[in-house]
Design a protein around this motif. Sequence first.
Motif, PDB file in Angstrom:
ATOM      1  N   LEU B  86      19.041  20.218  44.823  1.00  0.00           N
ATOM      2  CA  LEU B  86      17.519  20.146  45.171  1.00  0.00           C
ATOM      3  C   LEU B  86      16.631  21.322  44.698  1.00  0.00           C
ATOM      4  O   LEU B  86      15.575  21.306  44.247  1.00  0.00           O
ATOM      5  CB  LEU B  86      17.470  20.097  46.516  1.00  0.00           C
ATOM      6  CG  LEU B  86      15.944  19.384  47.108  1.00  0.00           C
ATOM      7  CD1 LEU B  86      16.026  17.989  46.446  1.00  0.00           C
ATOM      8  CD2 LEU B  86      16.091  19.358  48.620  1.00  0.00           C
ATOM      9  N   LEU B 106      17.724  13.382  40.783  1.00  0.00           N
ATOM     10  CA  LEU B 106      18.950  13.662  41.856  1.00  0.00           C
ATOM     11  C   LEU B 106      19.511  12.204  41.700  1.00  0.00           C
ATOM     12  O   LEU B 106      19.266  11.199  41.187  1.00  0.00           O
ATOM     13  CB  LEU B 106      17.858  13.715  43.108  1.00  0.00           C
ATOM     14  CG  LEU B 106      17.192  14.913  43.292  1.00  0.00           C
ATOM     15  CD1 LEU B 106      16.384  14.899  44.811  1.00  0.00           C
ATOM     16  CD2 LEU B 106      18.393  16.064  43.526  1.00  0.00           C
ATOM     17  N   THR B 133      11.005  14.600  43.449  1.00  0.00           N
ATOM     18  CA  THR B 133      11.364  15.496  44.650  1.00  0.00           C
ATOM     19  C   THR B 133      11.108  17.059  44.267  1.00  0.00           C
ATOM     20  O   THR B 133      10.630  17.536  44.994  1.00  0.00           O
ATOM     21  CB  THR B 133      12.662  14.974  45.172  1.00  0.00           C
ATOM     22  OG1 THR B 133      12.676  13.609  45.342  1.00  0.00           O
ATOM     23  CG2 THR B 133      12.664  15.676  46.612  1.00  0.00           C
ATOM     24  N   ARG B 137       8.296  19.586  45.618  1.00  0.00           N
ATOM     25  CA  ARG B 137       8.822  20.723  46.097  1.00  0.00           C
ATOM     26  C   ARG B 137       8.138  22.018  45.685  1.00  0.00           C
ATOM     27  O   ARG B 137       7.782  22.975  46.174  1.00  0.00           O
ATOM     28  CB  ARG B 137      10.347  20.994  46.062  1.00  0.00           C
ATOM     29  CG  ARG B 137      11.222  21.008  47.306  1.00  0.00           C
ATOM     30  CD  ARG B 137      12.511  20.903  47.016  1.00  0.00           C
ATOM     31  NE  ARG B 137      13.210  22.219  46.589  1.00  0.00           N
ATOM     32  CZ  ARG B 137      13.890  22.948  47.235  1.00  0.00           C
ATOM     33  NH1 ARG B 137      14.290  22.432  48.665  1.00  0.00           N
ATOM     34  NH2 ARG B 137      14.323  23.996  46.857  1.00  0.00           N
ATOM     35  N   LEU B 138       8.171  21.974  44.222  1.00  0.00           N
ATOM     36  CA  LEU B 138       7.438  23.238  43.488  1.00  0.00           C
ATOM     37  C   LEU B 138       6.018  23.088  43.990  1.00  0.00           C
ATOM     38  O   LEU B 138       5.512  24.217  44.207  1.00  0.00           O
ATOM     39  CB  LEU B 138       7.678  23.041  42.120  1.00  0.00           C
ATOM     40  CG  LEU B 138       9.122  23.381  41.658  1.00  0.00           C
ATOM     41  CD1 LEU B 138       9.359  23.104  40.065  1.00  0.00           C
ATOM     42  CD2 LEU B 138       9.452  25.150  41.897  1.00  0.00           C
TER      43      LEU B 138
END
Lengths: 566, 214
Positions: B86, B106, B133, B137-138
Amino acid sequence: MPRATLLAAVGVVALGVSMFSLDIVRSDSGYTPASVSAQREVAFLLAGWALIAVGLVSWWRDPASRFGALVTLAGLAWFVAEWNNPANPSALAFTVGLCFYVAYPALAAHAASSYPSGRLVSRRLRVAVAAAYVGAIGVLGVAPAIFFDPGAAGCEGCPANLLLVSDQPGLVDGLERLGVVLGVAWAGALCGLMCVRAVRAPVVGSVVVPGAVVLGLTTLLFAFALERGFLAHGDLEHRLWPAQVAAALALALGVAWTWLRARRLRRTMGSLVAALARSPASGELRDALAATLDDANLVLGYRIEAGLAPVDVHGRAVDLTGLAQTALVADGREVAVLGHRSGPLDDPALVEQVTTTARLVLENERLQAEASLRIEELRRSRARVVEAADAARRKLERDLHDGAQQRLVSLSISLALVSSAHPEDAGLLRAQEELRAATADLRELAHGIYPSVLVDEGLAQALLALREESPIVLELGALPKGRFPPEIEATAYAVVSELVDMSRQRLSVVAERRDSALVIVAEPDADPLDLTSVEDRIAAASGSIAVVEHPGEDRRSLHVELPCEP
Amino acid sequence: MRAVIADDETLLREGLARLLTDAGVDIVGTAGTAAELLRRVELGRPDVAIVDIRMPPTHTDEGLVAAREIRESYPHVGVLVLSHHLESRYALRLLEEHPERSGYLLKERVSDVAVLVDALRRIDEGECVLDPTIAARLVRRSRERGPLDDLTDRERDVLSLMAEGHSNDGICRALFLSPKTVETHVRHIFMKLDIPQTSDYHRRVLAVLAYLRG
């Protein structure tokens, strides 16, 4: 009679004896190697006087020991050896000379081999010394004197032999021949025994070695006399005589040397006592001993557990390889072991004194060493527990990734294949959605168990990854580039991770390699700060943590230091 | 479109091959190891190689190394790296070195054939692809109050898609916006974040990623 008076009297007698002997030597006509020149006469006097002097001083210093008396007697015997000279003016003295002219080597051997107590330490030595007395004074002295008539033997000017019972020249010859043969045996045996003693107990060497030389020379003289059958003044005796003087002087000097050593020992102990009186902090005993014994590389160790290397006061193993080892024993139990250069601790008396003097401090340090060792064991076992837990989590993370997650992905593909064959089946689509959600859940779960990035890429990358998912602002300053030992990286990561959980809004972290340690400075905004779990982790890695308050700035920082070999 | 698949799980590899074949992708070879993958690429000359990041022997990043080698030796062959990770580091490492024709998804995306085929198509067209994803997240990650807070919700959506590697056209399609509107959003984003404007699409993606990560 008081000791001083007795010794003074002995000294006066000895002076008289020496002067009387000098008179005989001076009027000699070829019967003794001590005559001929003024140098020889001086050497003759010096050797005897030296023995008598050190004998009397030894006697004075340690009246309980027979050693001083024996050396004094040996010195007297050195002079009496000249009394069987025909130039002897006194019949009594001449008779004494006849009986005791070979007594010197026997007494010298007795004295030297019984140093320092005056008692002979082994049965073999006792037998050999007894044989020497029998051979020298009995077989060569008293026994032939009873049957020796000097006049009848052709000595016109000789004084009378007061012991004479019956003139038996044949018997005298036989006794003398036997005495010479016996002489080779006892003198040789004593020389050998003393050499053995000198090797076994080097500390008494300064006395025993000259003694062995005296007996070695005596053995030679007997050996040369074997053919002749009696002791006499020949060419060889004349030439060996300076060596005999030198050996006698060496024996006297050897005794004097032991006094000097004893003085040094007392001074040494004095400085040790002074050092210990300042009640040294733990670890300073080694320094005090090193200074006292003048050995900078001295190692002081305590054997706490049989089979394990000795440890110092802090419980760290000490290295004794290449060093001479001496056990410090008190009440039959080893208190400590010293690793040192060979030499200074050869003297058992010194070792005993050191042990006695430092006993309390040694016992105290020993207890500290034991406590340190137990604490270190505890720390290691804690580190092992932490490591085992980390390893288990790492394994679980891998198993989830490589096992369960792979299977779920395979299953989702199978499901997708089935679903593409039955595109109208809504149940299949729902199952696919569920499976996708389950896979995502599992991924998050596995990710939280142990950060694989820490193992694969090290602390800096792991902290950057931690920042990506951190619910608070994680400010990362400079981070160390290289890798650290796994347990150090795991500890550092766990500490930062705990601090992230603890902080309310922000946490700033700087980490760097300093000498052989990983230093982390963190500024959490948590209040109050409960560091229990962090401290436990750090302690398990032998690290330290300090809270630094910044007065007037309303902030504080944590300084964490984790030691690791570079 | 021609593709090769490299994954050490046989079942998964063959399943994926069938799935993609059904979706109209021409699978010209499958491989279980990095070495085999390179041979298949050499022989099959695919448009894209799909590579699992964990491959024997150490199961860490052998797939990534192979992907890099493919991009360097066969510039016309794109790579799509599949990973369980991840964290953005592996993805960024690949995209920074080879922003064209590279993608990072992923692993669990493989069952969503539409997403997979879309990624392959974009890579084949020369774009770069980052898993939504990871991009999200970033964009979402906690940080100091700063320029990101000044973005409107719509601008945030655009920024996310830019981070995923979409071109302006792709963003238009995804958000149902006109090209002109997207261009305005993009300009505003660059101004607010103080990122130097560039006409080069790949540089733009990297600048966005670097900003988000830093």
